[in-house]
Design an enzyme around this catalytic site. Structure first.
Site, PDB file in Angstrom:
ATOM      1  N   LYS A  41       0.079 -10.204   8.044  1.00  0.00           N
ATOM      2  CA  LYS A  41       1.288  -9.508   8.497  1.00  0.00           C
ATOM      3  C   LYS A  41       2.382 -10.563   8.631  1.00  0.00           C
ATOM      4  O   LYS A  41       2.077 -11.734   8.917  1.00  0.00           O
ATOM      5  CB  LYS A  41       0.968  -8.874   9.865  1.00  0.00           C
ATOM      6  CG  LYS A  41       2.133  -8.230  10.560  1.00  0.00           C
ATOM      7  CD  LYS A  41       2.442  -6.879   9.987  1.00  0.00           C
ATOM      8  CE  LYS A  41       3.799  -6.354  10.462  1.00  0.00           C
ATOM      9  NZ  LYS A  41       4.353  -5.353   9.564  1.00  0.00           N
ATOM     10  N   SER A  42       3.639 -10.189   8.431  1.00  0.00           N
ATOM     11  CA  SER A  42       4.717 -11.182   8.566  1.00  0.00           C
ATOM     12  C   SER A  42       4.859 -11.631  10.023  1.00  0.00           C
ATOM     13  O   SER A  42       4.921 -10.809  10.932  1.00  0.00           O
ATOM     14  CB  SER A  42       6.049 -10.604   8.088  1.00  0.00           C
ATOM     15  OG  SER A  42       6.011 -10.390   6.701  1.00  0.00           O
ATOM     16  N   LEU A  69       8.721  -5.075  11.805  1.00  0.00           N
ATOM     17  CA  LEU A  69       8.150  -6.426  11.909  1.00  0.00           C
ATOM     18  C   LEU A  69       7.545  -6.751  13.281  1.00  0.00           C
ATOM     19  O   LEU A  69       7.835  -7.813  13.860  1.00  0.00           O
ATOM     20  CB  LEU A  69       9.191  -7.501  11.512  1.00  0.00           C
ATOM     21  CG  LEU A  69       9.656  -7.467  10.060  1.00  0.00           C
ATOM     22  CD1 LEU A  69      10.782  -8.473   9.832  1.00  0.00           C
ATOM     23  CD2 LEU A  69       8.502  -7.758   9.101  1.00  0.00           C
ATOM     24  N   ASN A 122       9.128 -13.723   3.751  1.00  0.00           N
ATOM     25  CA  ASN A 122       9.601 -12.342   3.749  1.00  0.00           C
ATOM     26  C   ASN A 122      11.117 -12.333   3.908  1.00  0.00           C
ATOM     27  O   ASN A 122      11.628 -12.387   5.017  1.00  0.00           O
ATOM     28  CB  ASN A 122       8.901 -11.556   4.862  1.00  0.00           C
ATOM     29  CG  ASN A 122       9.380 -10.112   4.941  1.00  0.00           C
ATOM     30  OD1 ASN A 122      10.304  -9.725   4.232  1.00  0.00           O
ATOM     31  ND2 ASN A 122       8.759  -9.329   5.805  1.00  0.00           N
ATOM     32  N   CYS A 125      12.067  -7.338   3.920  1.00  0.00           N
ATOM     33  CA  CYS A 125      11.786  -6.140   4.720  1.00  0.00           C
ATOM     34  C   CYS A 125      13.092  -5.350   4.856  1.00  0.00           C
ATOM     35  O   CYS A 125      14.104  -5.908   5.276  1.00  0.00           O
ATOM     36  CB  CYS A 125      11.252  -6.534   6.094  1.00  0.00           C
ATOM     37  SG  CYS A 125      11.027  -5.110   7.159  1.00  0.00           S
ATOM     38  N   LYS A 160       9.091 -13.479  -1.353  1.00  0.00           N
ATOM     39  CA  LYS A 160       8.938 -12.047  -1.630  1.00  0.00           C
ATOM     40  C   LYS A 160      10.305 -11.365  -1.653  1.00  0.00           C
ATOM     41  O   LYS A 160      11.054 -11.420  -0.685  1.00  0.00           O
ATOM     42  CB  LYS A 160       8.042 -11.411  -0.566  1.00  0.00           C
ATOM     43  CG  LYS A 160       7.762  -9.958  -0.851  1.00  0.00           C
ATOM     44  CD  LYS A 160       6.622  -9.460  -0.017  1.00  0.00           C
ATOM     45  CE  LYS A 160       6.350  -7.999  -0.240  1.00  0.00           C
ATOM     46  NZ  LYS A 160       5.334  -7.508   0.676  1.00  0.00           N
ATOM     47  N   THR A 188       9.321  -2.910  -0.070  1.00  0.00           N
ATOM     48  CA  THR A 188       9.556  -1.468  -0.127  1.00  0.00           C
ATOM     49  C   THR A 188      10.998  -1.122  -0.529  1.00  0.00           C
ATOM     50  O   THR A 188      11.914  -1.940  -0.383  1.00  0.00           O
ATOM     51  CB  THR A 188       9.236  -0.835   1.234  1.00  0.00           C
ATOM     52  OG1 THR A 188       9.918  -1.571   2.249  1.00  0.00           O
ATOM     53  CG2 THR A 188       7.742  -0.874   1.511  1.00  0.00           C
ATOM     54  N   GLY A 212       3.886   2.663  -2.174  1.00  0.00           N
ATOM     55  CA  GLY A 212       2.868   3.508  -2.800  1.00  0.00           C
ATOM     56  C   GLY A 212       3.272   4.000  -4.187  1.00  0.00           C
ATOM     57  O   GLY A 212       4.240   3.518  -4.781  1.00  0.00           O
ATOM     58  N   GLY A 239       2.967   0.104  -5.566  1.00  0.00           N
ATOM     59  CA  GLY A 239       2.399   1.304  -6.181  1.00  0.00           C
ATOM     60  C   GLY A 239       1.103   1.120  -6.929  1.00  0.00           C
ATOM     61  O   GLY A 239       0.678   2.020  -7.668  1.00  0.00           O
ATOM     62  N   SER A 261      -0.331  -0.068   0.148  1.00  0.00           N
ATOM     63  CA  SER A 261      -0.540   1.336   0.540  1.00  0.00           C
ATOM     64  C   SER A 261      -1.890   1.885   0.104  1.00  0.00           C
ATOM     65  O   SER A 261      -2.500   2.684   0.824  1.00  0.00           O
ATOM     66  CB  SER A 261       0.557   2.218  -0.063  1.00  0.00           C
ATOM     67  OG  SER A 261       1.803   1.808   0.414  1.00  0.00           O
TER      68      SER A 261
HETATM   69  C1  LIG Z   1       2.798  -0.215   6.850  1.00  0.00           C
HETATM   70  C2  LIG Z   1       3.409  -1.294   6.001  1.00  0.00           C
HETATM   71  C3  LIG Z   1       3.739  -2.505   6.593  1.00  0.00           C
HETATM   72  C4  LIG Z   1       4.292  -3.528   5.822  1.00  0.00           C
HETATM   73  N1  LIG Z   1       4.594  -4.718   6.422  1.00  0.00           N
HETATM   74  C5  LIG Z   1       5.066  -5.750   5.664  1.00  0.00           C
HETATM   75  C6  LIG Z   1       5.278  -7.038   6.235  1.00  0.00           C
HETATM   76  O1  LIG Z   1       5.005  -7.294   7.410  1.00  0.00           O
HETATM   77  N2  LIG Z   1       5.783  -8.012   5.429  1.00  0.00           N
HETATM   78  C7  LIG Z   1       6.081  -7.815   4.113  1.00  0.00           C
HETATM   79  O2  LIG Z   1       6.525  -8.743   3.426  1.00  0.00           O
HETATM   80  N3  LIG Z   1       5.847  -6.605   3.526  1.00  0.00           N
HETATM   81  C8  LIG Z   1       5.350  -5.580   4.270  1.00  0.00           C
HETATM   82  N4  LIG Z   1       5.094  -4.363   3.680  1.00  0.00           N
HETATM   83  C9  LIG Z   1       5.388  -4.178   2.244  1.00  0.00           C
HETATM   84  C10 LIG Z   1       4.123  -4.355   1.406  1.00  0.00           C
HETATM   85  O3  LIG Z   1       3.582  -5.647   1.535  1.00  0.00           O
HETATM   86  C11 LIG Z   1       4.407  -4.068  -0.084  1.00  0.00           C
HETATM   87  O4  LIG Z   1       5.381  -4.971  -0.566  1.00  0.00           O
HETATM   88  C12 LIG Z   1       4.921  -2.652  -0.309  1.00  0.00           C
HETATM   89  O5  LIG Z   1       4.276  -1.729   0.535  1.00  0.00           O
HETATM   90  C13 LIG Z   1       4.726  -2.204  -1.763  1.00  0.00           C
HETATM   91  O6  LIG Z   1       3.365  -2.249  -2.135  1.00  0.00           O
HETATM   92  P1  LIG Z   1       2.410  -0.948  -2.099  1.00  0.00           P
HETATM   93  O7  LIG Z   1       3.116   0.124  -2.869  1.00  0.00           O
HETATM   94  O8  LIG Z   1       1.117  -1.410  -2.717  1.00  0.00           O
HETATM   95  O9  LIG Z   1       2.259  -0.569  -0.665  1.00  0.00           O
HETATM   96  C14 LIG Z   1       4.539  -3.315   4.436  1.00  0.00           C
HETATM   97  C15 LIG Z   1       4.200  -2.088   3.856  1.00  0.00           C
HETATM   98  C16 LIG Z   1       3.634  -1.083   4.612  1.00  0.00           C
HETATM   99  C17 LIG Z   1       3.269   0.214   3.937  1.00  0.00           C
END
Ligand SMILES: Cc1cc2nc3c(=O)[nH]c(=O)nc-3n(C[C@H](O)[C@H](O)[C@H](O)COP(=O)(O)O)c2cc1C
Length: 300
Positions: A41-42, A69, A122, A125, A160, A188, A212, A239, A261
């Site tokens: 987690k960040s 965060l 990060n 976000c 990122k 995201t 996702g 995704g 996701s």
């Molecule tokens: C619940 C949740 C918490 C996340 N927390 C962070 C985070 O703390 N730091 C970060 O860089 N990305 C965070 N992300 C983004 C994910 O690391 C990822 O870049 C994004 O969800 C796209 O990938 P996915 O479609 O496989 O989920 C978070 C995503 C989700 C769904």
């Protein structure tokens, strides 16, 4: 076995930041399930509570989240990295954030002794005021932050990127100029949902980040464009929920893929995706992953 920024991974799947990454035990669990590496987690400079609930909703075709965060800050998290390093036989990447270059450097410096294998910055976000994408949209800030962390550590530095910009390539180039060893794309996509019965926004924070299945085409295009413009490796995320998605992301230019996701479907996803990539490569006559990384560029 693949090597990325000097780190060796048993397979190209990596746990994405923020999902199952809040404790050493959960990181180790994902490693045991077959992930090639895990990202925490960040973690930031001060303890942070995060946004009010609801902070995550399932849309059916993806998720909207605005966690904000939440984290215990680096002094209280370093023990979790130590546990993950002890329990998990895979590289552990520390995701960090701050409000400026100095804060990023302080957090990185504070976590080095815990023994992470790399840092992931990060700057992406979309829903934490003053952090993440608030600074990650500014190429000068991204270059400065990357350089500040590279200055204090010999460890690989991954940056990122946010897709919530007009030109992700210019931000990727800024990270590369700052000394990044790799970029990770994408975080995201800014989004919102409204409950039509009450008229209220659904998320406690009103808006958040879409992840996702819904964002895969956005992520593929970002990785494709970055691959054409950068000289450093790209780690693709956004995704991915099947091995076919992972292969597509690699053909766009990703050397490895992160999964966030889709862990919701079960932590076995890492082994399933890794096995799928391997059988696809052997049935297609590909010798190793470098044969498929960026293939769509060579075909186009
Ligand atoms: C619940 C949740 C918490 C996340 N927390 C962070 C985070 O703390 N730091 C970060 O860089 N990305 C965070 N992300 C983004 C994910 O690391 C990822 O870049 C994004 O969800 C796209 O990938 P996915 O479609 O496989 O989920 C978070 C995503 C989700 C769904």
């Amino acid at each position: 076995m693949i090597e990325i920024t000097g780190i060796r991974l048993n397979n190209p799947t990596i746990l994405a930041a923020g999902v199952m990454g809040t404790t050493g035990a959960s990181l180790a669990r994902i490693a045991w399930e077959g992930a090639g590496a895990v990202v925490t987690k960040s973690i930031g400079p001060e303890p942070k509570g995060g946004h009010s609930n609801p902070s995550m909703i399932d849309l059916g075709y993806g998720f909207l989240n605005a966690m904000g965060l939440p984290n215990p800050s680096y002094p209280d998290f370093s023990g979790e990295i130590e546990i993950a390093k002890k329990e998990a036989d895979v590289p552990v990447i520390a995701s960090i954030f701050g409000g400026n270059a100095q804060e990023f450097a302080i957090v990185a410096d504070g976590l080095v002794d815990a023994g992470p294998d790399a840092f992931e910055l990060n700057v992406s976000c979309p829903h934490a005021q003053g952090y993440g994408a608030s600074i990650g949209c500014d190429a000068c800030a991204v270059e400065e932050i990357t350089a500040a962390v590279c200055d204090i550590t010999e460890l690989p530095v991954w940056v990122k990127l946010t897709p919530n910009v007009t030109d992700i390539v210019s931000i990727g180039k800024a990270a590369q100029r700052g000394g990044a060893d790799a970029v990770v794309a994408i975080n995201t996509v800014r989004g919102m949902a409204i409950d039509i019965h009450s008229g209220y926004p659904v998320l406690g924070n009103r808006f958040g980040g879409l992840s996702g299945r819904a964002i895969k085409p956005v992520a593929i295009k970002c990785v494709y464009d970055l691959y054409a413009a950068l000289d450093i490796p790209i780690i693709g995320v956004g995704g991915i929920s099947t091995w076919e998605d992972a292969v597509e992301m690699m053909m766009a230019g990703a050397s490895a893929v992160q999964i966030g996701s889709a862990v919701h479907d079960g932590p076995g996803i890492f082994q399933t995706v890794a096995d799928g990539i391997e059988s696809f490569m052997s049935s297609g006559g590909y010798r190793d992953t470098s044969d498929i990384v960026g293939l769509a560029h060579r075909r186009a």
